[in-house]
Motif scaffolding. Structure first.
Motif, PDB file in Angstrom:
ATOM      1  N   GLY A 150       0.810  -1.374  -0.003  1.00 53.53           N
ATOM      2  CA  GLY A 150       0.079  -0.031  -0.044  1.00 53.53           C
ATOM      3  C   GLY A 150       0.737   1.091   0.016  1.00 53.53           C
ATOM      4  O   GLY A 150       2.151   1.290   0.314  1.00 53.53           O
ATOM      5  N   PRO A 151       0.273   2.415  -0.299  1.00 55.19           N
ATOM      6  CA  PRO A 151       0.959   3.785  -0.220  1.00 55.19           C
ATOM      7  C   PRO A 151       1.011   4.019   1.114  1.00 55.19           C
ATOM      8  O   PRO A 151       0.270   3.807   2.019  1.00 55.19           O
ATOM      9  CB  PRO A 151      -0.170   4.623  -1.054  1.00 55.19           C
ATOM     10  N   GLY A 152       2.203   4.754   1.408  1.00 51.36           N
ATOM     11  CA  GLY A 152       2.429   5.286   2.790  1.00 51.36           C
ATOM     12  C   GLY A 152       3.075   4.376   3.623  1.00 51.36           C
ATOM     13  O   GLY A 152       3.446   4.836   4.795  1.00 51.36           O
ATOM     14  N   GLY A 153       3.400   3.473   2.986  1.00 50.43           N
ATOM     15  CA  GLY A 153       4.297   2.639   3.937  1.00 50.43           C
ATOM     16  C   GLY A 153       5.744   2.848   4.008  1.00 50.43           C
ATOM     17  O   GLY A 153       6.461   3.258   2.837  1.00 50.43           O
ATOM     18  N   ILE A 154       6.419   2.735   5.011  1.00 54.53           N
ATOM     19  CA  ILE A 154       7.815   3.036   5.084  1.00 54.53           C
ATOM     20  C   ILE A 154       8.742   1.995   5.514  1.00 54.53           C
ATOM     21  O   ILE A 154       8.297   1.148   6.401  1.00 54.53           O
ATOM     22  CB  ILE A 154       7.926   4.199   6.110  1.00 54.53           C
ATOM     23  N   THR A 155       9.557   1.712   4.576  1.00 52.52           N
ATOM     24  CA  THR A 155      10.480   0.540   4.766  1.00 52.52           C
ATOM     25  C   THR A 155      11.321   0.731   5.738  1.00 52.52           C
ATOM     26  O   THR A 155      11.908   1.551   6.049  1.00 52.52           O
ATOM     27  CB  THR A 155      11.152   0.164   3.473  1.00 52.52           C
ATOM     28  N   LEU A 156      11.289  -0.248   6.784  1.00 54.56           N
ATOM     29  CA  LEU A 156      12.211  -0.235   7.926  1.00 54.56           C
ATOM     30  C   LEU A 156      13.427  -0.753   7.787  1.00 54.56           C
ATOM     31  O   LEU A 156      13.783  -1.686   7.026  1.00 54.56           O
ATOM     32  CB  LEU A 156      11.453  -1.128   8.915  1.00 54.56           C
ATOM     33  N   GLY A 157      14.508   0.243   8.027  1.00 58.25           N
ATOM     34  CA  GLY A 157      15.926  -0.055   7.996  1.00 58.25           C
ATOM     35  C   GLY A 157      16.695   0.396   9.159  1.00 58.25           C
ATOM     36  O   GLY A 157      16.565  -0.450  10.166  1.00 58.25           O
ATOM     37  N   PRO A 158      17.280   1.452   9.305  1.00 55.82           N
ATOM     38  CA  PRO A 158      17.771   1.812  10.474  1.00 55.82           C
ATOM     39  C   PRO A 158      16.949   2.091  11.637  1.00 55.82           C
ATOM     40  O   PRO A 158      15.679   2.318  11.579  1.00 55.82           O
ATOM     41  CB  PRO A 158      18.358   3.301  10.118  1.00 55.82           C
ATOM     42  N   ILE A 159      17.501   1.512  12.601  1.00 55.89           N
ATOM     43  CA  ILE A 159      16.507   1.714  13.953  1.00 55.89           C
ATOM     44  C   ILE A 159      16.722   2.934  14.572  1.00 55.89           C
ATOM     45  O   ILE A 159      17.336   3.677  14.494  1.00 55.89           O
ATOM     46  CB  ILE A 159      17.080   0.494  15.083  1.00 55.89           C
ATOM     47  N   VAL A 160      15.500   3.211  15.249  1.00 56.47           N
ATOM     48  CA  VAL A 160      15.254   4.468  15.893  1.00 56.47           C
ATOM     49  C   VAL A 160      15.893   4.522  17.689  1.00 56.47           C
ATOM     50  O   VAL A 160      15.755   3.395  17.917  1.00 56.47           O
ATOM     51  CB  VAL A 160      14.057   5.098  16.011  1.00 56.47           C
ATOM     52  N   VAL A 161      16.159   5.404  18.215  1.00 56.17           N
ATOM     53  CA  VAL A 161      16.556   5.317  19.469  1.00 56.17           C
ATOM     54  C   VAL A 161      15.407   4.588  20.397  1.00 56.17           C
ATOM     55  O   VAL A 161      14.379   5.008  20.173  1.00 56.17           O
ATOM     56  CB  VAL A 161      17.231   6.681  20.000  1.00 56.17           C
ATOM     57  N   ASN A 162      15.952   3.734  21.391  1.00 56.13           N
ATOM     58  CA  ASN A 162      15.126   3.151  22.090  1.00 56.13           C
ATOM     59  C   ASN A 162      15.706   2.847  23.536  1.00 56.13           C
ATOM     60  O   ASN A 162      17.137   2.416  23.657  1.00 56.13           O
ATOM     61  CB  ASN A 162      14.814   1.744  21.349  1.00 56.13           C
ATOM     62  N   CYS A 163      14.867   2.761  24.389  1.00 51.71           N
ATOM     63  CA  CYS A 163      15.350   1.916  25.814  1.00 51.71           C
ATOM     64  C   CYS A 163      14.501   1.178  26.510  1.00 51.71           C
ATOM     65  O   CYS A 163      13.068   1.449  26.164  1.00 51.71           O
ATOM     66  CB  CYS A 163      16.037   3.036  26.603  1.00 51.71           C
ATOM     67  N   ASP A 164      14.795   0.568  27.474  1.00 47.87           N
ATOM     68  CA  ASP A 164      13.682  -0.051  28.315  1.00 47.87           C
ATOM     69  C   ASP A 164      14.420  -0.339  29.774  1.00 47.87           C
ATOM     70  O   ASP A 164      15.753  -0.268  29.856  1.00 47.87           O
ATOM     71  CB  ASP A 164      13.199  -1.335  27.799  1.00 47.87           C
ATOM     72  N   ILE A 165      13.597  -0.780  30.599  1.00 48.37           N
ATOM     73  CA  ILE A 165      14.082  -1.087  32.043  1.00 48.37           C
ATOM     74  C   ILE A 165      13.933  -2.618  32.373  1.00 48.37           C
ATOM     75  O   ILE A 165      13.216  -3.179  31.864  1.00 48.37           O
ATOM     76  CB  ILE A 165      13.155  -0.448  33.122  1.00 48.37           C
ATOM     77  N   LEU A 166      15.173  -3.021  32.873  1.00 48.68           N
ATOM     78  CA  LEU A 166      15.384  -4.497  32.927  1.00 48.68           C
ATOM     79  C   LEU A 166      15.226  -5.006  34.196  1.00 48.68           C
ATOM     80  O   LEU A 166      14.999  -5.937  34.497  1.00 48.68           O
ATOM     81  CB  LEU A 166      16.969  -4.908  32.505  1.00 48.68           C
ATOM     82  N   ARG A 167      15.485  -4.028  35.073  1.00 51.21           N
ATOM     83  CA  ARG A 167      15.571  -4.453  36.856  1.00 51.21           C
ATOM     84  C   ARG A 167      15.188  -3.180  37.560  1.00 51.21           C
ATOM     85  O   ARG A 167      15.844  -2.010  37.266  1.00 51.21           O
ATOM     86  CB  ARG A 167      16.908  -5.280  37.236  1.00 51.21           C
ATOM     87  N   PRO A 168      14.208  -3.229  38.568  1.00 53.45           N
ATOM     88  CA  PRO A 168      13.308  -4.396  38.837  1.00 53.45           C
ATOM     89  C   PRO A 168      12.366  -4.584  37.608  1.00 53.45           C
ATOM     90  O   PRO A 168      12.396  -4.068  36.674  1.00 53.45           O
ATOM     91  CB  PRO A 168      12.507  -3.725  40.098  1.00 53.45           C
ATOM     92  N   ASP A 169      11.900  -5.980  37.920  1.00 53.95           N
ATOM     93  CA  ASP A 169      10.899  -6.486  36.708  1.00 53.95           C
ATOM     94  C   ASP A 169       9.431  -5.676  37.011  1.00 53.95           C
ATOM     95  O   ASP A 169       9.195  -5.047  38.082  1.00 53.95           O
ATOM     96  CB  ASP A 169      10.574  -7.758  36.904  1.00 53.95           C
ATOM     97  N   ASP A 170       8.850  -5.422  35.848  1.00 53.53           N
ATOM     98  CA  ASP A 170       7.562  -4.537  35.888  1.00 53.53           C
ATOM     99  C   ASP A 170       6.499  -5.644  36.832  1.00 53.53           C
ATOM    100  O   ASP A 170       6.258  -6.730  36.885  1.00 53.53           O
ATOM    101  CB  ASP A 170       6.713  -4.909  34.414  1.00 53.53           C
ATOM    102  N   GLY A 171       5.868  -4.999  37.799  1.00 47.17           N
ATOM    103  CA  GLY A 171       5.164  -5.361  38.630  1.00 47.17           C
ATOM    104  C   GLY A 171       5.684  -5.906  40.187  1.00 47.17           C
ATOM    105  O   GLY A 171       4.849  -6.697  40.701  1.00 47.17           O
ATOM    106  N   ALA A 172       6.917  -5.864  40.085  1.00 45.77           N
ATOM    107  CA  ALA A 172       7.685  -6.281  40.982  1.00 45.77           C
ATOM    108  C   ALA A 172       7.343  -5.731  42.500  1.00 45.77           C
ATOM    109  O   ALA A 172       6.849  -4.459  42.636  1.00 45.77           O
ATOM    110  CB  ALA A 172       9.280  -6.362  40.931  1.00 45.77           C
ATOM    111  N   ARG A 173       7.360  -6.312  43.938  1.00 46.26           N
ATOM    112  CA  ARG A 173       7.239  -5.759  44.943  1.00 46.26           C
ATOM    113  C   ARG A 173       8.576  -5.435  45.524  1.00 46.26           C
ATOM    114  O   ARG A 173       9.578  -6.401  45.431  1.00 46.26           O
ATOM    115  CB  ARG A 173       6.631  -6.715  46.034  1.00 46.26           C
ATOM    116  N   VAL A 174       9.152  -4.203  45.779  1.00 40.99           N
ATOM    117  CA  VAL A 174      10.316  -3.921  46.162  1.00 40.99           C
ATOM    118  C   VAL A 174      10.254  -2.917  47.483  1.00 40.99           C
ATOM    119  O   VAL A 174       9.175  -2.350  47.988  1.00 40.99           O
ATOM    120  CB  VAL A 174      11.203  -2.914  45.209  1.00 40.99           C
ATOM    121  N   PRO A 175      11.317  -2.939  48.394  1.00 46.66           N
ATOM    122  CA  PRO A 175      11.516  -2.249  49.511  1.00 46.66           C
ATOM    123  C   PRO A 175      11.343  -0.507  49.060  1.00 46.66           C
ATOM    124  O   PRO A 175      12.010  -0.202  48.235  1.00 46.66           O
ATOM    125  CB  PRO A 175      12.722  -2.391  50.238  1.00 46.66           C
ATOM    126  N   SER A 176      10.745   0.019  49.926  1.00 41.36           N
ATOM    127  CA  SER A 176      10.683   1.622  50.012  1.00 41.36           C
ATOM    128  C   SER A 176      11.994   2.220  50.122  1.00 41.36           C
ATOM    129  O   SER A 176      12.859   1.401  50.751  1.00 41.36           O
ATOM    130  CB  SER A 176       9.594   2.292  50.532  1.00 41.36           C
TER     131      SER A 176
END
Length: 361
Positions: free
Chosen positions: A237-263
């Motif tokens: 279709g029209p308007g589709g952009i072919t993916l090549g170079p990636i864009v800046v990204n990050c994520d959190i690895l620790r603690p895990d999502d939903g974890a219980r941690v000490p305050s």
């Protein structure tokens, strides 16, 4: 070990074809990712190729077509290494699916990102031996893994620009972390295209073709395109952009999502990655939805093609908390705030702010 000599706690999205990512914490603090932890993205059955009988064909717009064995590659071209992160275009798709359903696609979390030290020969050297002819603007890759996702079914393939193909970081690799490629990661030979989406680092490589135009393979011409929200994902279709170079990204690895941690003081760690030859310049972390930010400390930086791990110590009050992270690259680009602004029918390129929710006791 589970299927394909992967760790038992891999998050398996599909068993055939095998698609799996490690849990967040398995990536934390590691500059490279062990093969048993490295994510696996496949579009068809994993081929079982005999290294002794395998040959690589180099053809198309070249002066001297080649047929090369593994021994030929080792003997005729200089060996090189590059430490590079590969990231699936569907990494963090689950965040987009929270905005609106994405039927028929695996809901990858942040673990479809891994780093290895790759060994092989430069694609540029092989192309120089073949002699690129005038008009060779794209280099296409073909593999034998037939995918039923294509219509009609066809082997996986794709292409990169010739300008990228002759860069010194692009390898035809036979080893990761000093050992022969595992079968599930492309043995006997794969392409490694640092800074571009993982789909362009074609595994089980059998053919390299110089072309005037991009590959017409389904996974270049139709799939792995960023479509407008209203588009039919079964069509280019029209308007589709072919993916090549990636864009800046990050994520959190620790603690895990939903974890219980000490305050109180809590260390938060994660990864950040910038593509297209840019580097990670900064990572910010917030506990108030972006009202204020703490600058994280960055580790690594040994390879411009690899992720950087980051860490920050945050003072968390008792109760529910949301941690947010965003990365900036060396061009000044920053991750957008909301996945709602990025939703697309295939669920590609979720580069929105990373978020986890914690319970602090």
């Amino acid at each position: 070990m589970s299927l394909w000599e992967k760790r038992d706690d891999m998050l398996v999205h599909e068993r055939d074809p095998y698609n799996a990512e490690p849990p967040r914490a398995a990536l934390a603090g590691r500059r490279t990712t062990p093969p048993d932890t490295f994510y696996s993205r496949n579009h068809g059955p994993v081929p079982d190729l005999d290294p002794a009988a395998w040959r690589l064909t180099v053809d198309g717009l070249v002066e001297r077509p080649l047929e090369l064995s593994l021994a030929d590659l080792r003997e005729r071209f200089g060996e090189h290494e590059v430490t590079a992160t590969l990231q699936c275009a569907g990494n963090r798709r689950a965040g987009l699916a929270e905005i609106r359903a994405i039927p028929g696609e695996d809901l990858w979390g942040p673990g479809a990102t891994s780093t290895a030290r790759w060994t092989g020969v430069r694609l540029a050297d092989v192309l120089a031996e073949a002699g690129l002819r005038s008009g060779a603007a794209h280099i296409a890759f073909t593999a034998p893994d037939v995918s039923l996702l294509a219509h009609p079914p066809q082997p996986f393939g794709g292409s990169i620009t010739a300008e990228k193909a002759v860069r010194p970081e692009v390898l035809l690799a036979w080893a990761m972390d000093g050992r022969p490629l595992p079968r599930v990661h492309g043995a006997p030979l794969r392409v490694v295209v640092p800074g571009w989406i993982g789909a362009r680092s074609v595994k089980w490589l059998t053919r390299v073709t110089a072309r005037a135009d991009p590959s017409d393979n389904y996974f270049q011409a139709t799939a792995y395109r960023l479509l407008p929200p209203e588009a039919d994902p079964a069509e280019a279709g029209p308007g589709g952009i072919t993916l090549g170079p990636i864009v800046v990204n990050c994520d959190i690895l620790r603690p895990d999502d939903g974890a219980r941690v000490p305050s109180g003081p809590t260390e938060v760690t994660g990864y950040a990655l910038a593509g297209g030859g840019r580097t990670v310049a900064r990572v910010d972390v917030s506990v108030d939805g972006g009202g204020s930010w703490t600058q994280a400390s960055l580790d690594g930086g040994d390879s411009p093609w690899a992720w950087r791990h980051w860490h920050a110590t945050l003072d968390l009050p008792a109760g529910e908390a949301e941690i947010t992270a965003r990365a900036w690259d060396s061009a000044g680009a920053v991750q957008p705030e909301s996945p709602a602004h990025l939703w697309n029918p295939k669920g590609y390129a979720n580069t929105s702010w990373a978020r986890i929710r914690l319970t602090c006791a």
